[in-house]
Enzyme design. Structure first.
Site, PDB file in Angstrom:
ATOM      1  N   SER A  80       5.842   5.837  -1.849  1.00 44.05           N
ATOM      2  CA  SER A  80       7.045   5.127  -2.120  1.00 44.05           C
ATOM      3  C   SER A  80       7.969   5.212  -0.802  1.00 44.05           C
ATOM      4  O   SER A  80       9.263   5.285  -0.938  1.00 44.05           O
ATOM      5  CB  SER A  80       7.667   5.943  -3.240  1.00 44.05           C
ATOM      6  OG  SER A  80       6.949   6.090  -4.296  1.00 44.05           O
ATOM      7  N   ARG A  81       7.059   4.937   0.171  1.00 46.23           N
ATOM      8  CA  ARG A  81       7.853   5.154   1.552  1.00 46.23           C
ATOM      9  C   ARG A  81       8.815   6.235   1.865  1.00 46.23           C
ATOM     10  O   ARG A  81       9.811   5.955   2.885  1.00 46.23           O
ATOM     11  CB  ARG A  81       8.712   3.591   1.375  1.00 46.23           C
ATOM     12  CG  ARG A  81       8.115   2.297   1.382  1.00 46.23           C
ATOM     13  CD  ARG A  81       7.007   2.077   2.580  1.00 46.23           C
ATOM     14  NE  ARG A  81       6.504   0.988   2.449  1.00 46.23           N
ATOM     15  CZ  ARG A  81       5.174   0.574   1.965  1.00 46.23           C
ATOM     16  NH1 ARG A  81       4.477   1.799   1.563  1.00 46.23           N
ATOM     17  NH2 ARG A  81       4.588  -0.537   2.109  1.00 46.23           N
ATOM     18  N   LEU A  82       8.687   7.211   1.118  1.00 46.81           N
ATOM     19  CA  LEU A  82       9.357   8.463   1.472  1.00 46.81           C
ATOM     20  C   LEU A  82       8.442   9.117   2.501  1.00 46.81           C
ATOM     21  O   LEU A  82       7.860  10.365   2.337  1.00 46.81           O
ATOM     22  CB  LEU A  82       9.423   9.126   0.272  1.00 46.81           C
ATOM     23  CG  LEU A  82      10.575   8.739  -0.569  1.00 46.81           C
ATOM     24  CD1 LEU A  82      10.701   9.535  -1.690  1.00 46.81           C
ATOM     25  CD2 LEU A  82      11.741   8.790   0.063  1.00 46.81           C
ATOM     26  N   THR A  86       0.803  -1.081   0.020  1.00 46.91           N
ATOM     27  CA  THR A  86      -0.068   0.157  -0.120  1.00 46.91           C
ATOM     28  C   THR A  86       0.866   1.262  -0.035  1.00 46.91           C
ATOM     29  O   THR A  86       1.835   1.196   0.836  1.00 46.91           O
ATOM     30  CB  THR A  86      -0.885  -0.023   1.219  1.00 46.91           C
ATOM     31  OG1 THR A  86      -1.458  -1.356   1.233  1.00 46.91           O
ATOM     32  CG2 THR A  86      -2.095   1.057   1.046  1.00 46.91           C
TER      33      THR A  86
END
Ligand SMILES: Cc1cc2nc3c(=O)[nH]c(=O)nc-3n(C[C@H](O)[C@H](O)[C@H](O)COP(=O)(O)O)c2cc1C
Length: 216
Positions: A194-196, A12
């Site tokens: 994007s996991r940022l 997700t």
């Protein structure tokens, strides 16, 4: 080799809402109150549940969930049995960490600080708001100690009920009370694409709080 687990085989991508230093209140405790209210408004189950970690006297960490029962400029309060594993740990080493995991909001708040007992008056005041059964339970349960069976526990409760028969206002046992977490840092985490993710940590100094951005 460790097998990687992704039960639903999904990745997700988290939220679109940026966490800008400038959009946060300069007082992290005030900011925490805003997020706690939003967690409640969004219908999070037990939004005041936090996972608290302590260090046992042998140096090993342990964690458990407790409910936040008070927030003030001084910090975050929860109530427990002082003779429990966490109570014994905090008596020897008051350093702790706590996290509010509001997963469905893509948010968490992480707190690091030092715990101290709240005043007896505060513990009495909170205890007096608890239902009678919970008060009897506090007397009957030696939290974190082993017991032979559920039946043995219920027998202890029964005995306490008998000893408090006719007492309307069951008093607080001395071993039960609150801890105040005096925070040294409070980190606000917001999931991003994007996991940022965004992470802003407030660190307490003599003169007040200062924010800094952390890499995700
Ligand atoms: C949602 C939830 C809320 C809890 N709230 C408290 C609490 O406020 N105080 C407490 O002593 N234990 C609470 N517990 C139980 C603790 O997680 C834990 O089992 C207990 O305090 C003993 O911990 P210890 O053996 O590490 O000291 C809660 C558990 C859950 C799942």
């Amino acid at each position: 080799m460790t097998e990687h687990i992704d039960p639903l085989e999904r990745h997700t991508d988290y939220g679109e809402i940026a966490l800008e230093e400038g959009s946060l209140l300069s007082d992290p405790i005030a900011q925490f109150r805003v997020w706690l209210q939003e967690a409640d408004d969004e219908g999070i189950y037990e939004p005041n549940a936090m996972v608290v970690s302590t260090i046992d006297p042998d140096g090993t960490p342990t964690i458990r969930t407790v409910l936040l029962r008070g927030v003030s400029d001084e910090g975050f309060a929860f109530y427990t049995d002082y003779t429990s594993q966490k109570g014994v740990a905090l008596a020897a080493n008051p350093q702790l960490a706590a996290v509010f995991p509001w997963y469905s909001l893509h948010r968490q708040v992480k707190i690091r600080g030092v715990a101290e007992k709240v005043s007896e008056e505060d513990s009495d005041a909170y205890f007096s708001t608890r239902p009678r059964d919970s008060r009897i339970g506090a007397w009957a349960s030696d939290q974190s100690q082993p017991i032979d069976s559920r039946a043995a526990l219920e027998e202890k409760v029964q005995k306490m009920e008998e000893s408090f028969a006719g007492v309307d206002d069951v008093p607080r046992p001395e071993k039960w009370g609150g801890f105040l977490i005096r925070p040294r840092s409070i980190e606000f985490w917001a999931g991003r694409r994007s996991r940022l993710h965004d992470r802003v940590r407030f660190v307490r100094h003599e003169s007040g709080w200062s924010p800094e951005r952390l890499q995700p």
